[in-house]
Design a protein around this motif. Structure first.
Motif, PDB file in Angstrom:
ATOM      1  N   ASN A  91      37.281 -41.545 -15.978  1.00 41.85           N
ATOM      2  CA  ASN A  91      36.659 -43.059 -16.423  1.00 41.85           C
ATOM      3  C   ASN A  91      36.483 -43.739 -15.265  1.00 41.85           C
ATOM      4  O   ASN A  91      35.724 -45.615 -15.814  1.00 41.85           O
ATOM      5  N   LEU A  92      37.398 -44.135 -14.279  1.00 41.09           N
ATOM      6  CA  LEU A  92      36.975 -46.075 -13.429  1.00 41.09           C
ATOM      7  C   LEU A  92      36.447 -44.874 -11.989  1.00 41.09           C
ATOM      8  O   LEU A  92      36.533 -43.815 -11.728  1.00 41.09           O
ATOM      9  N   SER A  93      36.087 -45.946 -11.228  1.00 41.65           N
ATOM     10  CA  SER A  93      35.844 -45.785 -10.318  1.00 41.65           C
ATOM     11  C   SER A  93      35.516 -47.209  -8.980  1.00 41.65           C
ATOM     12  O   SER A  93      35.803 -48.002  -9.988  1.00 41.65           O
ATOM     13  N   PRO A  94      35.705 -47.353  -8.043  1.00 39.21           N
ATOM     14  CA  PRO A  94      35.693 -48.132  -6.852  1.00 39.21           C
ATOM     15  C   PRO A  94      34.487 -48.690  -6.564  1.00 39.21           C
ATOM     16  O   PRO A  94      33.312 -48.097  -7.735  1.00 39.21           O
ATOM     17  N   VAL A  95      33.952 -49.702  -7.197  1.00 43.27           N
ATOM     18  CA  VAL A  95      33.188 -50.760  -7.235  1.00 43.27           C
ATOM     19  C   VAL A  95      32.298 -50.921  -5.711  1.00 43.27           C
ATOM     20  O   VAL A  95      30.406 -50.256  -6.523  1.00 43.27           O
ATOM     21  N   ASN A  96      32.237 -50.251  -4.335  1.00 46.27           N
ATOM     22  CA  ASN A  96      31.965 -49.191  -3.952  1.00 46.27           C
ATOM     23  C   ASN A  96      30.909 -48.943  -3.836  1.00 46.27           C
ATOM     24  O   ASN A  96      30.215 -48.138  -2.962  1.00 46.27           O
ATOM     25  N   GLU A  97      31.072 -47.646  -5.098  1.00 48.71           N
ATOM     26  CA  GLU A  97      30.953 -46.384  -6.203  1.00 48.71           C
ATOM     27  C   GLU A  97      30.090 -47.139  -6.974  1.00 48.71           C
ATOM     28  O   GLU A  97      28.921 -47.225  -7.529  1.00 48.71           O
ATOM     29  N   ASP A  98      30.775 -46.194  -7.723  1.00 45.77           N
ATOM     30  CA  ASP A  98      29.869 -46.353  -9.824  1.00 45.77           C
ATOM     31  C   ASP A  98      30.001 -47.404 -10.462  1.00 45.77           C
ATOM     32  O   ASP A  98      29.894 -47.158 -11.110  1.00 45.77           O
ATOM     33  N   GLY A  99      31.524 -48.151  -9.971  1.00 45.58           N
ATOM     34  CA  GLY A  99      32.348 -48.589 -10.594  1.00 45.58           C
ATOM     35  C   GLY A  99      31.057 -50.079 -11.462  1.00 45.58           C
ATOM     36  O   GLY A  99      30.856 -51.136  -9.957  1.00 45.58           O
ATOM     37  N   GLY A 100      31.595 -50.441 -12.055  1.00 42.55           N
ATOM     38  CA  GLY A 100      30.812 -51.418 -12.915  1.00 42.55           C
ATOM     39  C   GLY A 100      29.668 -51.299 -12.998  1.00 42.55           C
ATOM     40  O   GLY A 100      28.961 -52.717 -13.354  1.00 42.55           O
ATOM     41  N   LYS A 101      28.529 -50.120 -13.030  1.00 45.16           N
ATOM     42  CA  LYS A 101      27.545 -50.241 -12.144  1.00 45.16           C
ATOM     43  C   LYS A 101      26.734 -49.609 -13.668  1.00 45.16           C
ATOM     44  O   LYS A 101      27.130 -48.428 -13.327  1.00 45.16           O
TER      45      LYS A 101
END
Length: 284
Positions: free
Chosen positions: A166-176
């Motif tokens: 469910n989580l992902s780094p901001v520089n990948e898919d996180g928050g997008k």
């Protein structure tokens, strides 16, 4: 089982050099192959040498059957232990799809290491132990007593396995959250994405004690709905789309007792791409 003929008296050979002589289970040893004579039957497990005296084929075959029965009975406890061991090691800790520090500054490396390596591992161990105990006990009363351990540890394993994806780094898919089926459904069912987050955070923060906040897809209403579950109860009434752990071990070292700050921060690393994939599968 392969069969090859060498000469008249039958000789059974198992690969672990466990030897049966004259109908008795003897200590393991290795007889030189150069003086063995007989029918050689190679099995998948172990090696039993059955030395057969000369005599009629009927006696030889009867003795062979007796030796094979002894071998089978002697190996049964070992096989049963191996079955239990395989059952106990069925569940394992999944690897994270990113580094422990990849979600910083929103979720610290320290929290991720403790959460994954200690807490999730504890649920895996507890689930394996409960399943092993369930498989071994003949008592229905004991099987019923194990249900709570199976539910708690099994739910913890299921929930956390979903949570990491469910989580992902901001520089990948996180928050997008790009325009697409999931965003359209959120706007349809909650009015806007911001309204969804506001209502989700309020419901999750209101959980008394520990539990999980969920965005789930209801097969009954065919809509996205906000649901909460206590403790480690898995979401079974809905298809889980997004799950957020509100146990203190998920945030306390960084956010202390301020759940609202943790819930606001986690949206920066929510993997909406994974959430949309789950949504499309559930809505099919």
């Amino acid at each position: 089982m392969s069969l090859q003929w060498q000469c008249t008296p039958p000789l059974l050979i198992f690969r672990n050099k466990l030897t049966l002589n004259s109908g008795d289970l003897a200590a393991p040893f290795h007889r030189p192959r150069d003086h063995m004579c007989g029918r050689v039957m190679t099995f998948d497990r172990g090696l039993v040498d059955v030395g057969l005296p000369s005599g009629s084929w009927s006696n030889a075959l009867a003795r062979t059957a007796t030796m094979l029965s002894i071998a089978r009975n002697s190996l049964r406890p070992t096989i049963n232990r191996m079955r239990v061991a395989r059952s106990a090691s069925l569940h394992t800790l999944p690897e994270l799809p990113y580094a422990y520090n990849a979600l910083e500054p929103h979720i610290s490396e320290q929290i991720m290491k403790l959460h994954h390596m200690k807490h999730h591992q504890t649920y895996v161990n507890g689930l394996n132990a409960a399943e092993e105990a369930y498989a071994k006990t003949p008592s229905m009363k004991e099987k019923i007593a194990l249900q709570s351990a199976l539910k708690f540890n099994g739910g913890g394993h299921i929930n956390h396995s979903l949570f990491w994806k469910n989580l992902s780094p901001v520089n990948e898919d996180g928050g997008k959250l790009p325009q697409g089926p999931l965003k359209d459904a959120l706007e349809r069912d909650f009015g806007s994405v911001d309204e969804f987050k506001k209502r989700f955070n309020a419901a999750t923060a209101a959980i008394q004690g520990s539990g999980w906040g969920w965005l789930g897809y209801s097969p009954a209403t065919q809509k996205l709905e906000i649901v909460t579950t206590p403790n480690q109860d898995p979401l079974i009434s809905h298809a889980p789309i997004i799950g957020v752990d509100i146990w203190e071990h998920a945030f306390y070292l960084q956010y202390h007792n301020v759940k609202a700050d943790y819930l606001n921060a986690i949206w920066n690393v929510i993997n909406f791409k994974e959430a949309e994939h789950r949504f499309l599968e559930a809505a099919e």
